[in-house]
Design a protein around this motif. Structure first.
Motif, short mmCIF file in Angstrom:
data_model
loop_
_atom_site.label_atom_id
_atom_site.label_comp_id
_atom_site.label_asym_id
_atom_site.label_seq_id
_atom_site.Cartn_x
_atom_site.Cartn_y
_atom_site.Cartn_z
N ALA A 196 45.11 45.99 47.40
CA ALA A 196 46.42 45.56 46.87
C ALA A 196 46.79 46.21 45.93
O ALA A 196 45.93 46.66 45.31
N ILE A 238 49.58 42.01 46.56
CA ILE A 238 48.51 40.89 46.54
C ILE A 238 48.94 39.94 47.29
O ILE A 238 48.06 39.06 47.72
N LEU A 246 38.00 42.13 47.80
CA LEU A 246 39.47 42.52 47.29
C LEU A 246 39.16 43.70 46.47
O LEU A 246 38.63 43.68 45.30
N TYR A 257 41.91 45.61 43.95
CA TYR A 257 43.32 45.19 43.49
C TYR A 257 43.72 46.21 42.28
O TYR A 257 42.97 46.33 41.37
N CYS A 304 45.43 37.25 38.79
CA CYS A 304 44.11 37.83 38.39
C CYS A 304 43.03 36.88 38.06
O CYS A 304 41.90 36.83 38.57
N LEU A 359 38.83 44.76 40.16
CA LEU A 359 40.11 44.97 39.49
C LEU A 359 40.25 46.42 39.17
O LEU A 359 39.12 46.97 38.53
#
Ligand code: FES
Lengths: 202, 321
Positions: free
Chosen positions: B120, B125, B144, B146, B157, B170
């Motif tokens: 994403a 997202i 994920l 991101y 988040c 992340l």
């Protein structure tokens, strides 16, 4: 009689090298090996060096002919296997540890293609991503819809079910899950009235 | 598409979840339960602005797919927007009524997959919020990845980290963190699928990286909706119904047709689904294709146009309508 224009009848696009793949695994028989050799020629040596071929050896007439084909497929590493079951088992062993980036190919008879796609699917490989080419015999693997038994290497219709003995009309209805065509009782309408057997899948 | 039943919904909650991003909870206006949906689905939200302007924008459903008590969407205010996202931000409060389409899924989970990598970027997202709930409920293997500009700019988040812990990776561009997509994709077991949603450049990049590390096309999934870009005004001639319709600079062909009471087929209104494909009879200038549906050859042939997002550069365009 064949019942055609059935949607599930697979079409095979032909072998084409995926030049991005980090490794390639090919399952083929004697007729399919010619298609593999063609593919290796259109790609470069780099592709062939990343390629393993599982070659079903059963329809090679002499050991020399088999050796010559293995030589012909170089620099791909070719591993001869006695039959389709052994080749598909070898494929499964490879795929068990394989990473994304491994590309599967199948070339040869329809039962070979079907069994390869079926085994790869167990490892999450999408059937559309297996590159296939039909070469050689049109023989089919047939499942009797009545007893569910499988009859291999079918070239005629109607054919006697190797499991329950019914005479079956071989249809174009194909199951990817079973890697087999469907066979339905040939004398379902009028018991005992069996159409003349024809060689349809030589 | 006229076959769409529109559903009247009431906004039950509005929450600011990041800079310029709001979350909206929608409930059926008559109090009925909403149909459950499959993760990856979106709805078209119809908004009626001042002076008769109507927007119909696709937004991914972010709430739990099996929860029929309400649908949630999340909207980024786009600076370049034609007004739809600004309307959602400025004109919509709890109690506001809107119309939505039935959920449509153009971005489904590949259920035969053995593992799922979700990629994403920013507001991209949104479809993954529902997907992760569905994947977690299925006990599926997923991660994920991101990419965010900074924590203040990235919605959800905290919630994602709390709910999914180490499955969430992340990458903050404000800290200069690189997105190691190539090494992520190189190390995946067979049967893994990648899904990407985010800015167009990121989607193109991720699909390219996937192919470059040898993934088959069939395992690479993306979703992108394009807002109809503005352009010069032109006239659409309808060959079959013999009408001339002027498409304004801020309008899509589809919107211009609808404004004149002409129903055309559509599903996503974002150039993704193919439903609005229309045959071009003649065109006195180049076609400006903005969709993600037609192949490059089809675009070059000039025979088809996706009327939800594409335009014509010339003065008239004749369509088989
Ligand atoms: S409506 Fe989906 S591509 Fe136009």
């Amino acid at each position: 009689m064949l019942i055609s224009d059935i949607k599930s009848r697979p079409v095979y696009a032909g072998l084409e090298p995926d030049l991005f793949a980090s490794s390639n695994i090919v399952v083929c028989d004697r007729a399919g090996a010619a298609a593999v050799a063609d593919m290796l020629r259109t790609a470069n040596g780099d592709f062939a060096a990343k390629t393993t071929v599982f070659l079903c050896a059963e329809d090679f007439v002499t050991p020399q002919a088999l050796e010559a084909q293995i030589e012909n497929l170089k620099p791909a590493a070719t591993i001869p296997l006695p039959n389709l079951n052994a080749a598909v088992a070898a494929l499964g062993e490879r795929l068990f540890r394989a990473k994304m980036g491994t590309r599967v190919y199948a070339a040869g008879s329809e039962p070979l293609i079907g069994s390869t796609v079926q085994r790869a699917a167990r490892f999450g490989v999408d059937h559309r991503s297996v590159r296939c080419e039909h070469r050689g015999s049109l023989k089919r693997r047939v499942q009797c819809v009545h007893c569910k038994g499988m009859t291999d290497d079918v070239t005629v219709s109607p054919v006697r079910c190797s499991n329950c003995g019914l005479m079956l009309t071989v249809r174009d209805h194909y199951s990817r899950r079973l890697a087999a065509f469907q066979g339905v009782r040939a004398d379902a309408e009028v018991p005992g009235e069996i159409p003349e057997q024809q060689v349809l899948f030589q | 598409m006229t076959a769409f039943a529109l559903r009247r919904v009431r906004v039950a909650e509005v929450e600011r979840v990041a800079d310029e991003v709001k979350r909206f909870r929608l409930v059926d206006a008559s109090g009925a339960a909403l149909p459950v949906f499959s993760a990856g689905s979106h709805v078209l939200v119809t908004m009626h602005g001042a002076n008769g302007h109507v927007w119909k924008n696709p937004y991914s459903l972010i709430s739990a797919p099996d929860d029929g008590s309400g649908y949630e969407i999340s909207v980024l205010r786009l600076a370049s927007s034609r007004g739809g996202s600004a309307f959602m931000h400025d004109g919509v409060q709890p109690g506001t009524e809107l119309h939505i389409s039935e959920p449509v899924n153009l971005f489904p989970i590949a259920r035969q997959g053995h593992k799922h990598i979700l990629v994403a970027g920013g507001i991209g997202i949104t479809p993954f919020l529902a997907m992760m709930q569905e994947l977690a409920a299925l006990n599926a293997n997923f991660e994920l990845h991101y990419k965010v500009r900074g924590l203040g700019r990235a919605p959800f988040c905290d919630r994602l980290l709390a709910d999914y812990g180490s499955r969430v990776h992340l990458y903050r561009s404000d800290l200069g963190q690189a997105f190691p997509l190539e090494s992520v994709l190189s190390e995946q077991p067979l049967g893994t699928h990648m899904y990407v949603c985010g800015p167009a450049a990121m989607i193109n990049w991720a699909l390219q990286v996937g192919r470059a590390v040898g993934w088959p096309q069939e395992n690479l999934h993306s979703e992108r909706f394009t807002a109809p870009p503005p352009g010069r005004s032109f006239t659409v001639k309808l060959a079959r119904s013999r009408r001339d319709i002027v498409v304004g600079p801020q309008q899509s062909i589809l919107e211009a047709l609808e404004q004149h009471g002409i129903d055309a087929q559509y599903l996503c209104r974002g150039g993704a689904c193919g439903q609005c494909e229309t045959r071009v009879v003649a065109c006195d200038g180049a076609l400006q294709h903005n969709d993600h549906y037609l192949t490059d050859e089809e675009k070059k042939s000039g025979e088809k146009i996706m009327i939800c997002v594409s335009r014509a550069a010339g003065s008239t365009l004749t369509l088989d309508l």
